[in-house]
Design a protein around this motif. Structure first.
Motif, PDB file in Angstrom:
ATOM      1  N   HIS A 396       0.840  -1.214   0.000  1.00  0.00           N
ATOM      2  CA  HIS A 396       0.000   0.000   0.000  1.00  0.00           C
ATOM      3  C   HIS A 396       0.873   1.260   0.000  1.00  0.00           C
ATOM      4  N   LEU A 397       1.924   1.255   0.809  1.00  0.00           N
ATOM      5  CA  LEU A 397       2.833   2.410   0.840  1.00  0.00           C
ATOM      6  C   LEU A 397       3.448   2.651  -0.533  1.00  0.00           C
ATOM      7  N   VAL A 398       3.906   1.581  -1.155  1.00  0.00           N
ATOM      8  CA  VAL A 398       4.588   1.694  -2.445  1.00  0.00           C
ATOM      9  C   VAL A 398       3.640   2.224  -3.520  1.00  0.00           C
ATOM     10  N   HIS A 399       2.406   1.787  -3.498  1.00  0.00           N
ATOM     11  CA  HIS A 399       1.469   2.154  -4.559  1.00  0.00           C
ATOM     12  C   HIS A 399       0.765   3.476  -4.313  1.00  0.00           C
ATOM     13  N   HIS A 400       0.552   3.826  -3.038  1.00  0.00           N
ATOM     14  CA  HIS A 400      -0.310   4.983  -2.762  1.00  0.00           C
ATOM     15  C   HIS A 400       0.357   6.072  -1.917  1.00  0.00           C
ATOM     16  N   LYS A 401       1.525   5.816  -1.339  1.00  0.00           N
ATOM     17  CA  LYS A 401       2.150   6.808  -0.465  1.00  0.00           C
ATOM     18  C   LYS A 401       3.600   7.075  -0.867  1.00  0.00           C
ATOM     19  N   ARG A 402       3.836   7.085  -2.162  1.00  0.00           N
ATOM     20  CA  ARG A 402       5.217   7.259  -2.610  1.00  0.00           C
ATOM     21  C   ARG A 402       5.793   8.605  -2.179  1.00  0.00           C
ATOM     22  N   HIS A 403       4.958   9.626  -2.152  1.00  0.00           N
ATOM     23  CA  HIS A 403       5.450  10.951  -1.752  1.00  0.00           C
ATOM     24  C   HIS A 403       5.935  10.928  -0.303  1.00  0.00           C
ATOM     25  N   LEU A 404       5.255  10.151   0.564  1.00  0.00           N
ATOM     26  CA  LEU A 404       5.702  10.035   1.955  1.00  0.00           C
ATOM     27  C   LEU A 404       7.005   9.234   2.044  1.00  0.00           C
ATOM     28  N   VAL A 405       7.122   8.200   1.219  1.00  0.00           N
ATOM     29  CA  VAL A 405       8.354   7.404   1.204  1.00  0.00           C
ATOM     30  C   VAL A 405       9.544   8.279   0.842  1.00  0.00           C
ATOM     31  N   TYR A 406       9.385   9.078  -0.212  1.00  0.00           N
ATOM     32  CA  TYR A 406      10.486   9.955  -0.635  1.00  0.00           C
ATOM     33  C   TYR A 406      10.768  11.031   0.407  1.00  0.00           C
ATOM     34  N   PHE A 407       9.723  11.567   1.023  1.00  0.00           N
ATOM     35  CA  PHE A 407       9.898  12.620   2.026  1.00  0.00           C
ATOM     36  C   PHE A 407      10.716  12.107   3.213  1.00  0.00           C
ATOM     37  N   PHE A 408      10.290  10.975   3.777  1.00  0.00           N
ATOM     38  CA  PHE A 408      10.990  10.459   4.960  1.00  0.00           C
ATOM     39  C   PHE A 408      12.387   9.945   4.607  1.00  0.00           C
ATOM     40  N   THR A 409      12.559   9.486   3.371  1.00  0.00           N
ATOM     41  CA  THR A 409      13.901   9.082   2.937  1.00  0.00           C
ATOM     42  C   THR A 409      14.842  10.273   2.909  1.00  0.00           C
ATOM     43  N   ILE A 410      14.364  11.384   2.366  1.00  0.00           N
ATOM     44  CA  ILE A 410      15.191  12.599   2.300  1.00  0.00           C
ATOM     45  C   ILE A 410      15.503  13.108   3.703  1.00  0.00           C
ATOM     46  N   VAL A 411      14.492  13.082   4.592  1.00  0.00           N
ATOM     47  CA  VAL A 411      14.713  13.525   5.979  1.00  0.00           C
ATOM     48  C   VAL A 411      15.771  12.646   6.646  1.00  0.00           C
ATOM     49  N   ALA A 412      15.648  11.323   6.460  1.00  0.00           N
ATOM     50  CA  ALA A 412      16.612  10.402   7.070  1.00  0.00           C
ATOM     51  C   ALA A 412      18.021  10.636   6.532  1.00  0.00           C
ATOM     52  N   LEU A 413      18.124  10.919   5.229  1.00  0.00           N
ATOM     53  CA  LEU A 413      19.438  11.159   4.632  1.00  0.00           C
ATOM     54  C   LEU A 413      20.045  12.460   5.147  1.00  0.00           C
ATOM     55  N   LEU A 414      19.236  13.511   5.260  1.00  0.00           N
ATOM     56  CA  LEU A 414      19.745  14.788   5.780  1.00  0.00           C
ATOM     57  C   LEU A 414      20.239  14.625   7.215  1.00  0.00           C
ATOM     58  N   ALA A 415      19.451  13.898   8.022  1.00  0.00           N
ATOM     59  CA  ALA A 415      19.869  13.648   9.404  1.00  0.00           C
ATOM     60  C   ALA A 415      21.149  12.820   9.435  1.00  0.00           C
ATOM     61  N   SER A 416      21.268  11.879   8.493  1.00  0.00           N
ATOM     62  CA  SER A 416      22.466  11.031   8.438  1.00  0.00           C
ATOM     63  C   SER A 416      23.703  11.840   8.073  1.00  0.00           C
ATOM     64  N   PHE A 417      23.567  12.737   7.095  1.00  0.00           N
ATOM     65  CA  PHE A 417      24.700  13.581   6.718  1.00  0.00           C
ATOM     66  C   PHE A 417      25.137  14.465   7.884  1.00  0.00           C
ATOM     67  N   TRP A 418      24.158  14.937   8.654  1.00  0.00           N
ATOM     68  CA  TRP A 418      24.492  15.737   9.842  1.00  0.00           C
ATOM     69  C   TRP A 418      25.259  14.892  10.853  1.00  0.00           C
ATOM     70  N   GLY A 419      24.818  13.646  11.054  1.00  0.00           N
ATOM     71  CA  GLY A 419      25.511  12.759  11.977  1.00  0.00           C
ATOM     72  C   GLY A 419      26.893  12.394  11.488  1.00  0.00           C
ATOM     73  N   ILE A 420      27.015  12.128  10.174  1.00  0.00           N
ATOM     74  CA  ILE A 420      28.321  11.771   9.600  1.00  0.00           C
ATOM     75  C   ILE A 420      29.315  12.904   9.810  1.00  0.00           C
ATOM     76  N   TYR A 421      28.839  14.142   9.713  1.00  0.00           N
ATOM     77  CA  TYR A 421      29.709  15.305   9.919  1.00  0.00           C
ATOM     78  C   TYR A 421      30.304  15.304  11.332  1.00  0.00           C
ATOM     79  N   LYS A 422      29.594  14.705  12.282  1.00  0.00           N
ATOM     80  CA  LYS A 422      30.041  14.707  13.678  1.00  0.00           C
ATOM     81  C   LYS A 422      30.933  13.511  14.026  1.00  0.00           C
ATOM     82  N   VAL A 423      31.080  12.572  13.082  1.00  0.00           N
ATOM     83  CA  VAL A 423      31.884  11.376  13.369  1.00  0.00           C
ATOM     84  C   VAL A 423      33.346  11.768  13.558  1.00  0.00           C
TER      85      VAL A 423
END
Length: 830
Positions: A396-423
């Motif tokens: 259901h997520l894949v077929h009907h909530k793709r915009h949410l999948v991309y949104f949370f993926t981008i948020v997770a990546l931005l947070a990850s880059f911030w964390g990587i900067y602190k390593v």
């Protein structure tokens, strides 16, 4: 081809079982010769300037990391009866096989002036041993008046004292080290029990012995835990003891092969190679999970056990070969680092991943061909309602909530880059032991009372024979030592300067105020006494700090285990500028090569070389070298995995779509390291290429199923994704759960690096499951048209993960003629 392989395996099942048993027995015979590693591996290139210099240093002055120290801080140590016990302990330790020398408070010597022969001699301070407390106190005052021992054997401010036990290097780097440590500990523990004085232990021999013992214990513990966890997980999934016992038998055989491989290749069991058996238990079980799941799917379809097993081999066999190849890539890339411990880790793991594949593809189908077919209860897992509901939700997520999948993926990546900067990148000599361990507590004792015990050496080459004993050079050495004493993480330095100061003190009948270098007037008198030294203790002590030509002087220090960052700051920002100040100046040019500085007087060309070396610096540099190599390994793993995907699918779009979901978990893992302050060090850098090699397996299984469903659904992307999620998703979830719980067990390690490896690996693989079940199909929905032309050069075209009746070449199962075999249905016989 795979159909023929399937028929061959089942038709020759007994012969193959016997062959596997014989080969495993042979590897078991070789496994008894597998040995533990008793040395810190040299990971710095032999051609590295600092390594070259360190080897020269050891040729001149001997080992710098072979001293075990035993410390105490108690007023009881200075009571007469206990002091005699301390003397007895020193004598006993001197008799231990493998111990070269013991320096302790009761056997200290002092330099005295022999006026008759106009030379210095040495005499034991506590000879004869005191008979009363008053005599002992008087002799202790003599010790405290000897500036040479302050900060070395005794801390006059805190009252702490230590024994320094020098271990023969031949024993230190072999299995005999354990016996030496056991004998030493037996004597020291008896002393502690008799006197009530608490003892603290440190030094590289002790740390290495502790780590070797723990590596051996944890290797066994993780192996048992891995078998237990995977066994329980398999039973929960398949509800069959057969589905537990025989996969565990298969993986136990692999463990035997790992140990046999180590012995055959003459590799030692180290902190890394000791993890391979447990790791292969965890990553080997998914082979059987895919095989058994497919077996159950096929058996339920037509009810014929032999046909189902044959198709397991012909269809899943090639998929597992590809996934095992990508998994092996994550390890094999370490063989390109030219670092011995990584090379050995990569070779042994890489070889035995393919051994795991071969054993599983033979043993599991053959064994289950002898067993009764699965019961309806054992097939129930294929219809697990909670699992199917979960997969429907993902669909259901894949077929009907793709915009949410991309949104949370981008948020997770931005947070990850911030964390990587602190390593942060930081390494410690005792990097893996927990903060609460007794080893770290004892290290803290020595760092508090003696500023540490890790060896650090500064070598000054005056460029002139007998140049060390020139007063200007001695004054420069003294100036350097005065500076080093101001650094809180460094112990009091010991060198020829201390010996000359002691000689000056002796010249003035032991006056504590005369512990200094002689001035120009005194120089001739003091040095005339020193010139008459014989081959006694004083001469041997002199040769510990000056080479045979008198040209090179050694300043020996101990440093706190403050970490690579603080040590780099000390060397680069403090010691090297001070060396510029002391040996540089107007008319002096300076060049640097590694940790060696050359000061050249322009008008004369005379050179003075100052080098920093020692086990501590080489170990820290080795860790940095490892991290840089592991970064290169990750890049190489990424390239090789991409090539495999490209060969499989012959599609640039598929390559990009498949790589993205598997890079996201690695980025998130890097971000978590920064957020939770987990430093980048060899043990944590290790996970990324391994995780990539394992995680890509899910993508391959999903894409193989997706490609076959496109063919059977008229290239309808949406239907193909739904079916792929439902069918491939089940096996992906099973294997990922096994991998997650399998790697989580490493979180119970006492070694911080192993613990971090377990946590980060399990988290990465769990995240990879969701990225492959959500982001991968989402990307396919967005960017894949579903239309493609068959490419005879794409490996994926030569097999389908799941059976397609209209394309499958019929298996000639009647060739097998198994005695117990049920009659094959006419429609499936050739």
């Amino acid at each position: 081809m795979w159909n023929k392989i399937a028929i061959f395996i089942i038709k020759n099942r007994l012969r193959l079982l016997i062959l596997l048993a014989l080969l495993t027995a042979f590897m078991g015979y070789k496994a008894k010769d597998a040995e533990m590693s008793y040395d810190f591996a040299n990971v710095v290139s032999p051609d590295d300037p600092d390594m070259v210099y360190f080897q020269r240093f050891k040729e001149t002055f001997g080992e710098d990391g072979n001293i075990l120290v035993v410390g105490m801080q108690s007023a009881k140590a200075y009571k007469l009866d206990n002091f005699r016990e301390l003397k007895s302990l020193s004598d006993q330790l001197n008799t231990v096989e493998g111990v070269k020398a013991v320096i302790s408070l009761p056997n200290l010597i002092q330099v005295v002036k022999d006026t008759a022969d106009r030379k210095f001699t040495t005499a034991p301070i506590f000879n004869p041993m005191p008979q009363t407390q008053a005599q002992l106190d008087s002799m202790l005052r003599v010790v405290r008046s000897q500036g040479f021992y302050d900060g070395q054997i005794i801390n006059q401010k805190t009252g702490a004292t230590l024994l320094a036990v020098t271990v023969d290097p031949d024993y230190l780097n072999s299995a005999r080290r354990v016996q030496v440590m056991d004998d030493v500990m037996a004597h020291t523990e008896a002393f502690s029990k008799k006197t009530g004085i608490k003892l603290h232990y440190a030094g590289l021999p002790f740390v290495r012995a502790v780590m070797t013992t723990k590596v051996a214990a944890e290797m066994k513990m993780f192996l048992v835990l891995a078998l237990l966890v995977t066994g329980i997980t398999l039973f929960i999934f398949f509800r069959s003891f057969y589905a537990v016992i025989f996969p565990l038998l298969m993986i136990s055989m692999v463990v035997v092969w790992v140990l046999g491989t180590l012995a055959i290749l003459d590799y030692k069991i180290s902190l890394l190679t000791g993890l391979i058996p447990a790791i292969l238990v965890v990553i080997g079980i998914p082979n059987t999970t895919y095989l058994l799941t497919r077996y159950h799917y096929d058996y339920r379809k037509h009810g014929n056990k032999i046909m189902a097993l044959a198709r397991v081999i012909s269809k899943i066999g090639v998929v597992n070969l590809v996934t095992n190849t990508t998994t092996a890539i994550g390890f094999i890339v370490f063989t390109f680092t030219h670092v011995a411990i990584l090379y050995e880790f990569g070779v042994v793991a890489g070889i035995n991943i393919f051994v795991t594949y071969i054993i599983s593809i033979v043993l599991i189908p053959v064994v289950f061909s002898y067993l009764p077919p699965p019961t309806p209860r054992q097939l129930r897992h294929l219809d697990a309602k909670p699992l199917n509901k979960f997969l429907e939700f993902l669909d259901h997520l894949v077929h009907h909530k793709r915009h949410l999948v991309y949104f949370f993926t981008i948020v997770a990546l931005l947070a990850s880059f911030w964390g990587i900067y602190k390593v942060k990148t930081v390494s410690y000599m005792v990097d893996d032991l927990p903060a609460e361990s007794s080893v770290n507590a004892d290290l803290a004792f020595f760092e508090h009372h003696f500023s540490g015990v890790m060896p650090l050496e500064i070598i000054v080459d005056t460029g002139i024979k007998q140049g060390v004993m020139r007063l200007p050079n001695l004054n420069k050495l003294n100036q350097l030592e005065d500076f080093l004493r101001t650094q809180p993480i460094l112990s009091a330095p010991i060198s020829i300067v201390g010996l000359v100061k002691t000689a000056t003190q002796a010249f003035y009948e032991g006056d504590p105020n005369s512990y200094r270098l002689p001035d120009n007037t005194e120089r001739n008198f003091v040095f005339s006494y020193l010139a008459k030294q014989d081959s006694g203790d004083n001469q041997r002590l002199l040769r510990s700090f000056v080479d045979s030509t008198g040209q090179t002087a050694r300043i020996s220090l101990k440093v706190a285990d403050a970490g690579s960052r603080e040590l780099d700051t000390l060397i680069i920002s403090k010691i090297k500028p001070e060396l510029h100040e002391i040996y540089g100046g107007e008319g002096v040019s300076v060049t640097e090569e590694g940790n060696t500085m050359t000061f050249t007087r322009d008008e004369t060309g005379a050179e003075t070389k100052v080098s920093l070396t020692g086990t501590t610096l080489l170990f820290i540099k080795g860790n940095e070298y490892l991290i840089n190599n592991l970064r290169s390994s990750l890049v190489l793993a990424f390239v090789l995995v991409t090539i495999v995907i490209a060969l499989l699918f012959k599609s640039a779009r598929v390559v990009i779509i498949s790589v993205i979901p598997n890079m996201i978990p690695l980025l998130i893992a890097g971000g978590l390291m920064g957020v939770f302050n987990i430093p980048l060090k060899p043990s944590t850098a290790l996970i990324f290429s391994i995780a990539l090699g394992i995680a890509i397996d899910d993508s391959i299984h999903f894409l193989a199923k997706y490609r076959s469903e496109l063919l059977s659904n008229g290239f309808h992307v949406s239907r193909a994704i739904t079916t792929s999620l439902t069918e491939a998703g089940t096996s992906m979830i099973y294997t990922s759960i096994i991998l997650f719980f399998g790697f989580v067990i490493f979180a119970f390690s006492e070694f911080g690096g192993t613990k971090a490896l377990g946590v980060l690996m399990s988290v990465s693989l769990l995240i990879a499951l969701f990225t492959n079940l959500i982001i991968l199909p989402t990307l396919l929905m967005s960017f894949d048209s579903g239309k493609y032309k068959r490419d005879p050069y794409a490996l994926i075209e030569h097999y389908d993960e799941f059976y397609l009746e209209h394309e499958d070449e019929e298996l000639d199962l009647n060739q097998l003629k198994l005695k117990f075999e049920e009659e094959l249905p006419e429609e499936v016989s050739a």
